[in-house]
Scaffold this active site. Structure first.
Site, mmCIF file in Angstrom:
data_model
loop_
_atom_site.group_PDB
_atom_site.id
_atom_site.type_symbol
_atom_site.label_atom_id
_atom_site.label_comp_id
_atom_site.label_asym_id
_atom_site.label_seq_id
_atom_site.Cartn_x
_atom_site.Cartn_y
_atom_site.Cartn_z
ATOM 1 N N HIS A 409 -0.688 56.034 3.645
ATOM 2 C CA HIS A 409 -0.865 55.678 5.062
ATOM 3 C C HIS A 409 -1.478 54.285 5.203
ATOM 4 O O HIS A 409 -0.941 53.408 5.888
ATOM 5 C CB HIS A 409 -1.763 56.731 5.713
ATOM 6 C CG HIS A 409 -2.039 56.506 7.163
ATOM 7 N ND1 HIS A 409 -1.447 57.248 8.146
ATOM 8 C CD2 HIS A 409 -2.857 55.629 7.807
ATOM 9 C CE1 HIS A 409 -1.868 56.839 9.332
ATOM 10 N NE2 HIS A 409 -2.734 55.857 9.147
ATOM 11 N N GLU A 410 -2.603 54.078 4.555
ATOM 12 C CA GLU A 410 -3.303 52.798 4.695
ATOM 13 C C GLU A 410 -2.536 51.651 4.032
ATOM 14 O O GLU A 410 -2.593 50.507 4.494
ATOM 15 C CB GLU A 410 -4.722 52.902 4.116
ATOM 16 C CG GLU A 410 -5.616 53.912 4.825
ATOM 17 C CD GLU A 410 -5.790 53.632 6.311
ATOM 18 O OE1 GLU A 410 -5.599 52.480 6.747
ATOM 19 O OE2 GLU A 410 -6.117 54.580 7.050
ATOM 20 N N HIS A 413 -0.228 50.211 6.540
ATOM 21 C CA HIS A 413 -0.874 49.190 7.369
ATOM 22 C C HIS A 413 -1.007 47.871 6.605
ATOM 23 O O HIS A 413 -0.756 46.793 7.145
ATOM 24 C CB HIS A 413 -2.276 49.660 7.775
ATOM 25 C CG HIS A 413 -2.289 50.780 8.759
ATOM 26 N ND1 HIS A 413 -1.552 50.771 9.914
ATOM 27 C CD2 HIS A 413 -2.980 51.956 8.765
ATOM 28 C CE1 HIS A 413 -1.787 51.888 10.592
ATOM 29 N NE2 HIS A 413 -2.641 52.623 9.916
ATOM 30 N N HIS A 416 2.298 46.130 6.380
ATOM 31 C CA HIS A 416 2.658 45.624 7.706
ATOM 32 C C HIS A 416 1.944 44.293 7.951
ATOM 33 O O HIS A 416 2.566 43.299 8.366
ATOM 34 C CB HIS A 416 2.252 46.665 8.764
ATOM 35 C CG HIS A 416 2.793 46.380 10.138
ATOM 36 N ND1 HIS A 416 2.628 47.250 11.185
ATOM 37 C CD2 HIS A 416 3.478 45.331 10.654
ATOM 38 C CE1 HIS A 416 3.190 46.748 12.273
ATOM 39 N NE2 HIS A 416 3.707 45.582 11.972
#
Length: 627
Positions: A409-410, A413, A416
């Protein structure tokens, strides 16, 4: 216009608490490869101090443009360039201290330096209250002509032209200055909530059926309801934990009412018809997106209730309560060493291309991640960018399956931010929260696919499916319910109706009945979860974005993985372009370019249908295990 204070809230944080299993007595014991490398930002504190001096000079120089912005394109460009220079240094100066304080929260010297930077930015915000009115006073036609004629201004075109959309909400210089004074105290109610819920709270101790005594802090409570198979023990922990909040229900109601009334006052001051309009217009989000989300989800709670009924059956419970919702469906307790987790996550992102995978490998091997818990380190997980350097990612890795997904998940980020910073100039590098969770949840889905394809262990397959289902419930259904709750409460304030503990509790109960029906039993504490949701108090009208991002991610995933090869390839290219686009357009437009329209019910249904399929898969796996 950008505000300097934005650099203080660039982290995209995980909603889940961390209970670390890899324990180090001191931070010094942790090998360097598992810790942040702060020297990538500054080599020394002297370099940091030098940038603070430079930032202050930039701030002073910006004040010299007061009254001159409308005189010429050259003046405007000089001011915009100076602001960019200032903010680049501000990112570094703030995060250099913030990150170090994050892993050493007990260091008062670091806290003092952090407050120094925050105070500098706050004072600057007040002194620059003239800027927005002066900028908006430049006629829109003049601004467009300046941009057309001046190559240097083209990089700021989106920001400069978008401000005219919000023109009617810009006040006079004196009024903007007045509002800025009140903005400094608008966070007081949220600070009171934090103090009441953390610094001043006293959690009780309960004795379980085994004779073990447990203090029901948030972590202690979570541990009991997640791992204790005795329902009465879970009930005892639940009642003791929630009783702390129940006893202060009127205080929490007063705090929340203060926040809602402040939101309504600010909305009216800026000439917005409702609090929701005020919250959405900055990013140009149509109100129908918010309403489409909450109304569509309320109509389609069947998969949620089907999952709850399945849990009740598998756990063999005569009655099912909210505190039964975290208990594992099997005795699966496999540990995933960090290096193994990194390898699994790295392999799972290959469908995004070898270049993406290589960048992720750089992220996990170059001092970008702070992996393990240490005394004084804050809990949870987040990823925060430093433009011109790289993202920094916090973990408290505990070797559980849940944290393998947190890692994915992280890293979503982090990638991105990396792709955005590599592709966009500073003026458009920062993406909005409205698109932020797309990358993180997309990576979680890729991880689920990879791990399901590479395991035959029935218990692991059940754990993986349950992990994905809980992710959808926590990130999509729960956040939509929260969003609906905020919408209803703020509407009361807008109508001049009272907001108190009984009213807040009844709204919560009504929503819970809609979402869960009669599947879950009610207790005397069932309606009081609103007392402890931090986002309600600290960031109103924020949580809906978790749900819209999940819906967007589900739609993009469907496009990338289903259909003809040519169509899948085009969908992937659109997705990578989204990650590279930073904040170069309004987020709704960015998502439309990636193939997502959140005003349509079918986009929201992509997640609901995904959950339905996953619950059916889980039922099949559980049946296999039983046989």
């Amino acid at each position: 216009m950008k505000k300097i204070a934005l650099v203080c809230i660039l982290a995209v944080a995980s909603l889940l608490p961390s209970i670390a299993q890899v324990n180090y007595k001191t931070r010094e014991e942790i090998p360097d490869k598992y810790k942040w490398n702060f020297e990538d930002i500054y080599k020394s504190w002297d370099a940091w101090e030098a940038d603070l001096v430079a930032i202050q000079k930039d701030m002073d120089d910006m004040l010299t443009f007061k009254g001159k912005l409308g005189e010429s394109a050259d003046n405007l460009l000089a001011m915009m360039s100076l602001q960019e220079s200032l903010m680049k240094k501000a990112y570094k100066a703030y995060q250099f201290v913030s990150f170090q304080s994050t892993v050493d929260t007990r260091n008062t010297e670091l806290q003092g330096k952090l407050q120094k930077v925050q105070l500098m930015f706050a004072q600057f915000g007040v002194s620059m209250s003239w800027m927005a009115p002066e900028m908006i006073a430049i006629p829109e036609a003049t601004m467009k002509q300046w941009i057309a004629d001046n190559e240097g201004l083209k990089v700021y075109e989106f920001e400069l032209t978008d401000m005219y959309r919000l023109q009617k909400h810009v006040l006079s210089e004196k009024m903007e200055e007045l509002v800025s004074y009140f903005s400094q105290v608008s966070g007081t109610a949220g600070a009171v909530f934090t103090a009441l819920s953390t610094a001043d709270v006293e959690f009780p101790e309960v004795e379980l059926s085994t004779g073990e005594k447990v203090k029901v802090t948030p972590g202690g409570y979570s541990n009991v309801v997640t791992n204790n198979k005795n329902q009465e023990d879970r009930r005892k922990a639940y009642e003791a934990f929630y009783d702390v909040y129940y006893k202060n229900k009127n205080t929490y109601a007063a705090i929340y009412n203060g926040i809602v009334q402040s939101d309504w006052a600010n909305a009216r001051a800026k000439k917005y018809p409702t609090c929701l309009d005020a919250a959405l217009e900055g990013n140009n989000i149509p109100k129908e997106v918010y309403l489409n989300l909450i109304n569509t989800v309320k109509k389609h709670t069947e998969p949620l209730q089907k999952y709850t009924k399945l849990r009740k059956k598998v756990l063999g419970l005569e009655k099912y309560y909210g505190f039964d919702g975290s208990l594992s469906l099997t005795d699966f307790n496999k540990k995933y060493p960090y290096e193994e987790a990194v390898e699994v996550v790295t392999q799972s992102v290959l469908p995004l291309g070898k270049d993406y995978q290589a960048k992720l490998q750089t992220a996990t091997s170059s001092g970008w991640l702070d992996v393990y818990e240490n005394p004084g380190k804050r809990s949870g997980a987040f990823s925060a960018g430093v433009y011109g350097v790289h993202p920094y990612m916090l973990l408290n890795y505990d070797e559980t399956l849940d944290y393998v997904f947190t890692l994915a998940h992280e890293l979503g980020h982090t990638m991105h931010t990396t792709l955005s910073n590599e592709t966009q100039p500073f003026a458009t590098h920062s993406y909005t929260i409205f698109v932020a969770e797309v990358a993180s949840t997309f990576n979680e889905r890729l991880l689920l696919d990879y791990m399901m394809e590479n395991t035959k262990d029935p218990k692991e397959r059940i754990a993986l499916l349950n992990q994905a289902i809980q992710g959808i419930i926590g990130t999509f259904y729960a956040q939509t319910m929260f969003a609906d709750y905020e919408y209803q409460v703020h509407a009361l304030a807008e109508q001049g109706r009272p907001v108190n503990a009984d009213i807040l509790t009844n709204i919560w109960k009504g929503l819970a009945d809609t979402y869960y029906g009669d599947v879950s039993e009610e207790t005397m504490y069932s309606g009081y979860a609103w007392t402890r949701i931090p986002h309600f108090y600290n960031s109103p009208f924020y949580v809906y974005q978790y749900a819209t991002c999940f819906a967007s991610s589900a739609q993009i995933y469907k496009d990338v993985t289903e259909g003809k090869k040519k169509d899948r390839k085009a969908a992937l290219e659109r997705y990578i372009t989204l990650l590279q686009s930073g904040g170069n357009d309004h987020p709704m437009e960015q998502l439309k370019k990636a193939g997502v329209d959140l005003t349509k019910e079918e986009t929201i249904m992509a997640v609901i249908n995904q959950l339905d399929v996953l619950v059916d898969q889980l039922a099949v796996e559980l049946d296999k295990l039983e046989k």
